[in-house]
Design a protein around this motif. Structure first.
Motif, PDB file in Angstrom:
ATOM      1  N   THR A  59       0.571  -1.330  -0.097  1.00 33.91           N
ATOM      2  CA  THR A  59      -0.226  -0.066  -0.074  1.00 33.91           C
ATOM      3  C   THR A  59       0.722   1.221  -0.248  1.00 33.91           C
ATOM      4  O   THR A  59       0.505   2.350   0.119  1.00 33.91           O
ATOM      5  N   GLN A  60       2.151   1.240  -0.268  1.00 34.68           N
ATOM      6  CA  GLN A  60       2.725   2.349  -0.193  1.00 34.68           C
ATOM      7  C   GLN A  60       2.282   3.387  -1.523  1.00 34.68           C
ATOM      8  O   GLN A  60       2.162   2.686  -2.671  1.00 34.68           O
ATOM      9  N   PRO A  61       2.254   4.640  -1.417  1.00 35.88           N
ATOM     10  CA  PRO A  61       1.675   5.407  -2.464  1.00 35.88           C
ATOM     11  C   PRO A  61       2.413   5.419  -3.612  1.00 35.88           C
ATOM     12  O   PRO A  61       1.859   5.463  -4.736  1.00 35.88           O
ATOM     13  N   ALA A  62       3.693   5.310  -3.598  1.00 38.79           N
ATOM     14  CA  ALA A  62       4.507   5.146  -4.723  1.00 38.79           C
ATOM     15  C   ALA A  62       4.239   4.101  -5.611  1.00 38.79           C
ATOM     16  O   ALA A  62       4.229   4.370  -6.898  1.00 38.79           O
ATOM     17  N   ARG A  63       3.943   3.179  -4.967  1.00 33.70           N
ATOM     18  CA  ARG A  63       3.856   1.948  -5.871  1.00 33.70           C
ATOM     19  C   ARG A  63       2.078   1.898  -6.419  1.00 33.70           C
ATOM     20  O   ARG A  63       2.099   1.543  -7.435  1.00 33.70           O
ATOM     21  N   LEU A  64       1.280   2.283  -5.413  1.00 34.01           N
ATOM     22  CA  LEU A  64       0.101   2.440  -6.143  1.00 34.01           C
ATOM     23  C   LEU A  64       0.058   3.519  -7.259  1.00 34.01           C
ATOM     24  O   LEU A  64      -0.756   3.394  -8.275  1.00 34.01           O
ATOM     25  N   GLN A  65       0.702   4.506  -7.064  1.00 33.00           N
ATOM     26  CA  GLN A  65       0.668   5.503  -8.287  1.00 33.00           C
ATOM     27  C   GLN A  65       1.228   4.814  -9.472  1.00 33.00           C
ATOM     28  O   GLN A  65       0.720   4.892 -10.674  1.00 33.00           O
ATOM     29  N   GLN A  66       2.294   4.165  -9.530  1.00 34.89           N
ATOM     30  CA  GLN A  66       2.809   3.619 -10.373  1.00 34.89           C
ATOM     31  C   GLN A  66       2.152   2.477 -11.047  1.00 34.89           C
ATOM     32  O   GLN A  66       1.868   2.358 -12.378  1.00 34.89           O
ATOM     33  N   LEU A  67       1.428   1.558 -10.268  1.00 35.57           N
ATOM     34  CA  LEU A  67       0.345   0.815 -10.907  1.00 35.57           C
ATOM     35  C   LEU A  67      -0.640   1.335 -11.664  1.00 35.57           C
ATOM     36  O   LEU A  67      -1.330   0.872 -12.519  1.00 35.57           O
ATOM     37  N   ALA A  68      -1.352   2.725 -10.802  1.00 33.99           N
ATOM     38  CA  ALA A  68      -2.501   3.260 -11.575  1.00 33.99           C
ATOM     39  C   ALA A  68      -1.879   3.751 -12.800  1.00 33.99           C
ATOM     40  O   ALA A  68      -2.689   3.839 -13.793  1.00 33.99           O
ATOM     41  N   GLU A  69      -0.741   4.282 -13.123  1.00 33.90           N
ATOM     42  CA  GLU A  69      -0.131   4.648 -14.417  1.00 33.90           C
ATOM     43  C   GLU A  69      -0.096   3.552 -15.411  1.00 33.90           C
ATOM     44  O   GLU A  69      -0.441   3.832 -16.545  1.00 33.90           O
TER      45      GLU A  69
END
Length: 124
Positions: A59-69
């Motif tokens: 649930t790290q925000p950077a990981r979630l942002q990368q997955l969303a992109e």
């Protein structure tokens, strides 16, 4: 040769020894059971710690942002605009459904106004 008191005392000593052995054996069994439960508890605690660590990584925000992109095409995600957030007053009220009142009298306390149930109370 042996007196009655000697035989009674020997019997008491043998029964005391048997009782002591039985008590010691039960205590050892309980201790083994306790150690087994403690071991299972430690394993569960370690599993919980591992799952918490996995959750924090996932649930790290950077990981979630990368997955969303990466999955933008499939997910079709877009940032939330301020006008999209509604207040409770703007939400529609749910419809209220009421049952029709019964045609026959309800009976009991509804008709007479007195409760027919007798309790241990001293006042009526």
């Amino acid at each position: 040769m042996f007196r009655t008191t000697d035989i009674v005392l020997i019997a008491v000593m043998v029964s005391a020894a048997a009782f002591t052995y039985k008590t010691k054996h039960e205590a050892e069994n309980q201790l083994a059971e306790l150690r087994k439960v403690e071991s299972q508890l430690r394993l569960e605690q370690e599993t919980i710690d591992l799952l918490k660590a996995d959750w924090s990584v996932l649930t790290q925000p950077a990981r979630l942002q990368q997955l969303a992109e990466i999955y933008q095409e499939e997910l079709k995600l877009a940032p939330v605009e301020p006008q999209q957030i509604a207040t409770p007053a703007e939400l529609p009220a749910p419809p209220v459904e009421m049952e029709a009142s019964p045609s026959k009298p309800l009976g009991g306390m509804a008709d007479t106004g007195a409760d027919g149930v007798v309790t241990g109370s001293t006042t009526q």
